[in-house]
Design a protein around this motif. Sequence first.
Motif, PDB file in Angstrom:
ATOM      1  N   ARG A 243      -0.572  -8.393   0.344  1.00 33.21           N
ATOM      2  CA  ARG A 243       0.401  -8.664   1.414  1.00 33.21           C
ATOM      3  C   ARG A 243      -0.270  -9.259   2.639  1.00 33.21           C
ATOM      4  N   ARG A 244      -1.423  -8.697   3.014  1.00 29.89           N
ATOM      5  CA  ARG A 244      -2.140  -9.248   4.174  1.00 29.89           C
ATOM      6  C   ARG A 244      -2.602 -10.680   3.919  1.00 29.89           C
TER       7      ARG A 244
ATOM      8  N   GLU B  13      -2.794   2.083  -3.284  1.00 27.07           N
ATOM      9  CA  GLU B  13      -2.030   1.193  -2.394  1.00 27.07           C
ATOM     10  C   GLU B  13      -2.894   0.069  -1.820  1.00 27.07           C
ATOM     11  N   LEU B  14      -4.208   0.144  -1.977  1.00 24.38           N
ATOM     12  CA  LEU B  14      -5.101  -0.841  -1.371  1.00 24.38           C
ATOM     13  C   LEU B  14      -4.926  -2.258  -1.928  1.00 24.38           C
TER      14      LEU B  14
ATOM     15  N   GLY C   5      -2.308  -3.740  -3.296  1.00 19.06           N
ATOM     16  CA  GLY C   5      -1.031  -4.306  -2.840  1.00 19.06           C
ATOM     17  C   GLY C   5      -1.058  -4.674  -1.371  1.00 19.06           C
ATOM     18  N   GLU C   6      -1.687  -3.817  -0.562  1.00 22.41           N
ATOM     19  CA  GLU C   6      -1.798  -4.106   0.876  1.00 22.41           C
ATOM     20  C   GLU C   6      -2.657  -5.340   1.112  1.00 22.41           C
TER      21      GLU C   6
END
Length: 82
Positions: free
Chosen positions: A31-32, A24-25, A27-28
């Motif tokens: 997004r950030r 998930e890192l 994608g996060e």
Amino acid sequence: MIRPEREAAVRRLMEAVPVGVPPELPGEAVRRGARLLRLRRAGRRLLWLVLCAAAAAFLTWAALTRPWAEPPSLTTPPVSGW
């Protein structure tokens, strides 16, 4: 740490099994990053808007008050009846 020790430490780090990245890192991070770009873009637009509003307010004030014109003299009365 002397040079051979540093080189040995770097070799040990390079030969070690790389640590896996959590799924998930990435994608996060994307997004950030997108959110930061949007915030920076909005901030720049807001600053430009404030700058343009300040320039318009200054030009309006300068056109109405004409601060470059010399004020009329108040110390001597006008001469009349000559």
